[in-house]
Write an enzyme that holds these catalytic residues in place. Sequence first.
Site, mmCIF file in Angstrom:
data_model
loop_
_atom_site.group_PDB
_atom_site.id
_atom_site.type_symbol
_atom_site.label_atom_id
_atom_site.label_comp_id
_atom_site.label_asym_id
_atom_site.label_seq_id
_atom_site.Cartn_x
_atom_site.Cartn_y
_atom_site.Cartn_z
ATOM 1 N N MET A 154 10.897 -6.629 4.745
ATOM 2 C CA MET A 154 11.109 -7.313 6.028
ATOM 3 C C MET A 154 12.517 -7.911 6.083
ATOM 4 O O MET A 154 12.684 -9.122 6.297
ATOM 5 C CB MET A 154 10.035 -8.383 6.225
ATOM 6 N N VAL A 166 18.548 -1.012 13.425
ATOM 7 C CA VAL A 166 17.150 -1.335 13.099
ATOM 8 C C VAL A 166 16.285 -0.116 13.434
ATOM 9 O O VAL A 166 16.115 0.221 14.613
ATOM 10 C CB VAL A 166 16.672 -2.570 13.900
ATOM 11 N N ASP A 167 15.817 0.562 12.416
ATOM 12 C CA ASP A 167 14.945 1.738 12.564
ATOM 13 C C ASP A 167 15.606 2.844 13.394
ATOM 14 O O ASP A 167 14.957 3.498 14.213
ATOM 15 C CB ASP A 167 13.597 1.335 13.200
ATOM 16 N N GLU A 218 0.742 7.077 6.988
ATOM 17 C CA GLU A 218 1.924 6.640 6.224
ATOM 18 C C GLU A 218 1.790 7.053 4.765
ATOM 19 O O GLU A 218 2.746 7.505 4.128
ATOM 20 C CB GLU A 218 2.081 5.119 6.311
ATOM 21 N N SER A 268 0.832 -1.210 0.000
ATOM 22 C CA SER A 268 0.000 0.000 0.000
ATOM 23 C C SER A 268 0.866 1.259 0.000
ATOM 24 O O SER A 268 0.492 2.281 -0.597
ATOM 25 C CB SER A 268 -0.978 -0.009 1.179
ATOM 26 N N HIS A 299 8.216 3.603 8.983
ATOM 27 C CA HIS A 299 8.001 2.702 10.116
ATOM 28 C C HIS A 299 6.742 3.147 10.865
ATOM 29 O O HIS A 299 6.534 4.345 11.072
ATOM 30 C CB HIS A 299 9.219 2.753 11.047
HETATM 31 C C1 GAR Z 1 3.763 -0.544 6.778
HETATM 32 O O1 GAR Z 1 2.925 -0.342 7.886
HETATM 33 C C2 GAR Z 1 5.167 -0.130 7.117
HETATM 34 O O2 GAR Z 1 5.238 0.993 7.952
HETATM 35 C C3 GAR Z 1 5.669 -1.360 7.816
HETATM 36 O O3 GAR Z 1 5.186 -2.423 7.047
HETATM 37 C C4 GAR Z 1 3.931 -2.043 6.489
HETATM 38 C C5 GAR Z 1 3.975 -2.326 5.011
HETATM 39 O O4 GAR Z 1 2.706 -2.117 4.462
HETATM 40 N N1 GAR Z 1 7.098 -1.383 7.913
HETATM 41 C C6 GAR Z 1 7.752 -1.772 8.979
HETATM 42 O O5 GAR Z 1 7.213 -2.195 9.980
HETATM 43 C C7 GAR Z 1 9.269 -1.682 8.870
HETATM 44 N N2 GAR Z 1 9.877 -1.782 10.156
HETATM 45 P P1 GAR Z 1 2.525 -1.980 2.910
HETATM 46 O O6 GAR Z 1 3.176 -3.218 2.283
HETATM 47 O O7 GAR Z 1 1.047 -1.964 2.689
HETATM 48 O O8 GAR Z 1 3.197 -0.721 2.477
#
Ligand code: GAR
Length: 203
Positions: free
Chosen positions: A99, A153-154, A183, A23, A118
């Site tokens: 990931m 990490v972050d 986001e 997304s 994040h």
């Molecule tokens: C999002 O919420 C992003 O912030 C998170 O993964 C999701 C991906 O959603 N990222 C993390 O947690 C990284 N540490 P998406 O595939 O719909 O963009």
Amino acid sequence: MILDKSDKCSVLRIAVLASGRGSNFEALCHGDTGNGRISLLVTDNENADVLKKASESGVEALYMSPGKYRTKFGEAEEREWTRFMMDRGIELVCLAGLMRIIKGPMLEEFRGRIINIHPSLLPSFPGLHAQRQALDYGVRVTGCTVHYVDAGVDTGPIILQKSINVKDDDTVETLSGRILKQEHIAYPEAVRLLCSGSFERMM
Ligand code: GAR
């Protein structure tokens, strides 16, 4: 900063690296990223929904093997991803739900030009399940952060944050949904800032 002021009008080629739903990739494709153009999507997950979203958006997209590890790249594979992006003239790399930790050649080659989103107000709640961590801790305000990627990490320098209030009856799902909306606003905005050269690079 990523661009010299003199480069302000030229298009900046951006790669998005993602593992799943996509997304944020979509938000970057359809949002106002200034002179930044989403030109490439690379995923480490052959079945990721983001592949379909990329084909719908007309963005070159492919799966590349990340190597044998679960949470990081193999060294040879990280070099291949890096080379691939360099060959395509990529200037900015946006992690959107990738990931996997980046530590080696990609970070060296694109230092100061890799950013991540994040779902918490960093430095609170880094790592996995940030929304669950926020609920468990009992914070009344949380949100999302766009930041530079460094070897932690972050942990990289923060570019932009958006906050939301936590409601008494929030679940992980409801909270995650409201954060995700932010986001989708924050990521294009951060890219636009960087591409316009109006944000001072801190790495
Ligand atoms: C999002 O919420 C992003 O912030 C998170 O993964 C999701 C991906 O959603 N990222 C993390 O947690 C990284 N540490 P998406 O595939 O719909 O963009």
